[in-house]
Structures are given as structure tokens and as C-alpha cells.
Design a protein around this motif. Structure first.
Motif, PDB file in Angstrom:
ATOM      1  N   GLY A  89     -26.173   4.202  51.078  1.00 51.20           N
ATOM      2  CA  GLY A  89     -25.879   5.554  51.768  1.00 51.20           C
ATOM      3  C   GLY A  89     -25.379   5.507  52.652  1.00 51.20           C
ATOM      4  N   ILE A  90     -25.736   4.441  53.887  1.00 50.32           N
ATOM      5  CA  ILE A  90     -25.290   4.594  55.034  1.00 50.32           C
ATOM      6  C   ILE A  90     -24.061   3.908  55.274  1.00 50.32           C
ATOM      7  N   GLN A  91     -24.121   2.807  53.941  1.00 46.64           N
ATOM      8  CA  GLN A  91     -22.493   2.215  53.891  1.00 46.64           C
ATOM      9  C   GLN A  91     -21.462   3.165  53.484  1.00 46.64           C
ATOM     10  N   LEU A  92     -21.911   3.827  52.726  1.00 42.55           N
ATOM     11  CA  LEU A  92     -21.522   4.982  51.560  1.00 42.55           C
ATOM     12  C   LEU A  92     -20.101   5.780  53.214  1.00 42.55           C
ATOM     13  N   LEU A  93     -21.297   6.173  53.778  1.00 38.90           N
ATOM     14  CA  LEU A  93     -20.661   7.057  55.106  1.00 38.90           C
ATOM     15  C   LEU A  93     -19.300   6.762  56.076  1.00 38.90           C
ATOM     16  N   LEU A  94     -20.162   5.016  56.512  1.00 38.70           N
ATOM     17  CA  LEU A  94     -19.289   4.263  57.114  1.00 38.70           C
ATOM     18  C   LEU A  94     -18.150   4.256  56.231  1.00 38.70           C
ATOM     19  N   LEU A  95     -17.795   3.950  55.144  1.00 36.70           N
ATOM     20  CA  LEU A  95     -16.680   3.829  54.345  1.00 36.70           C
ATOM     21  C   LEU A  95     -15.771   4.683  54.210  1.00 36.70           C
ATOM     22  N   LEU A  96     -16.283   6.140  54.029  1.00 39.27           N
ATOM     23  CA  LEU A  96     -15.528   7.196  54.317  1.00 39.27           C
ATOM     24  C   LEU A  96     -15.402   7.810  55.766  1.00 39.27           C
ATOM     25  N   ARG A  97     -15.828   7.347  55.938  1.00 40.45           N
ATOM     26  CA  ARG A  97     -15.172   7.791  57.865  1.00 40.45           C
ATOM     27  C   ARG A  97     -14.625   6.239  58.173  1.00 40.45           C
ATOM     28  N   ARG A  98     -14.227   5.520  57.690  1.00 46.58           N
ATOM     29  CA  ARG A  98     -13.043   4.107  57.678  1.00 46.58           C
ATOM     30  C   ARG A  98     -12.080   4.287  56.681  1.00 46.58           C
ATOM     31  N   GLU A  99     -12.173   5.068  55.893  1.00 49.24           N
ATOM     32  CA  GLU A  99     -10.655   5.584  55.153  1.00 49.24           C
ATOM     33  C   GLU A  99     -10.323   6.723  56.069  1.00 49.24           C
ATOM     34  N   LEU A 100     -11.087   7.512  56.150  1.00 47.81           N
ATOM     35  CA  LEU A 100     -10.636   8.828  56.950  1.00 47.81           C
ATOM     36  C   LEU A 100      -9.761   8.568  57.740  1.00 47.81           C
ATOM     37  N   ALA A 101     -10.297   7.150  59.108  1.00 43.27           N
ATOM     38  CA  ALA A 101      -9.697   6.951  60.128  1.00 43.27           C
ATOM     39  C   ALA A 101      -8.196   6.180  59.704  1.00 43.27           C
ATOM     40  N   ASP A 102      -8.261   5.624  59.198  1.00 47.30           N
ATOM     41  CA  ASP A 102      -7.650   4.527  58.680  1.00 47.30           C
ATOM     42  C   ASP A 102      -6.280   5.328  58.459  1.00 47.30           C
TER      43      ASP A 102
END
Length: 110
Positions: free
Chosen positions: A57-70
Motif C-alpha cells: 500500500g505504501i508502495q502504491l502511494l509512492l507510485l502515485l506521488r511519483r507519477e503526479l510529480a512527473d
């Protein structure tokens, strides 16, 4: 329980409830990444209803954060459940989800 969302001016409010563990991560990933197709520059996650979270779940939140930042968009956590706070404490990731850690959209000053 499905992800719910609403649009509020320049923000997209995503409300996640129930579990966010390895068992739910695969089904939640497409729902969360769908937020990338919506136009709001800021995504606010309400995690107050998350009763269980693990590293998937944390990994999923980090993915979402990275994709939005990109995409020069912001991710902000609007509300945390005790389970989410405990996981972020354990993994020392609070600073990754604090508003100060989020990049501003291009053309905006701090």
C-alpha cells in the motif's frame, strides 16, 4: 470498498477506505492511477478510512506521488488513519507526504 472522488475547484479529492494491503493493491492501483487522467493540478488523498496498510500500500502511494510529480502535479495527504500514520512512522516516510515535500506546479512560487 471502492475509491470515491470529487472535484473541488483545482483539486481532486480521493477518499480511500478499507484495506490497502498486498491483497487490495492490485485492484486499487488502476483506480488511483485513473486520477492521472483528470485535469486538476492537485490531488488530495483522504486516508482516514484506511484500516490496514502494508508496504504494498505504501508502495502504491509512492507510485502515485511519483507519477503526479512527473506531470508537475501535487499529491497531498488530507487525512491519515492511525494505521497509515503507524506505517509512515515505521518506514520514516512522513516527509515524503508532507506538503513541503511536494513540488509546486510549473510557474508557481512558494
Amino acid at each position: 470498498m471502492p475509491l470515491t472522488y470529487s472535484v473541488q475547484e483545482d483539486s481532486l479529492l480521493l477518499t480511500v477506505s478499507g484495506g490497502l494491503t498486498i491483497f487490495q493493491a492490485a485492484e486499487r492501483k488502476p483506480e488511483l492511477l485513473h486520477a492521472l487522467t483528470l485535469a486538476q493540478p492537485r490531488v488530495v488523498l483522504d486516508l482516514a478510512g484506511v484500516d490496514e496498510i502494508d508496504t504494498a500500500g505504501i508502495q502504491l502511494l509512492l507510485l502515485l506521488r511519483r507519477e503526479l510529480a512527473d506531470r508537475d502535479r501535487q499529491l497531498e495527504i488530507g487525512a491519515y488513519s492511525p494505521a497509515v500514520l503507524s506505517a509512515l512512522d515505521l518506514l520514516q516516510l512522513h516527509e515524503r507526504f508532507s506538503p513541503a515535500a511536494m513540488p509546486l506546479p510549473v510557474g508557481e512560487d512558494a
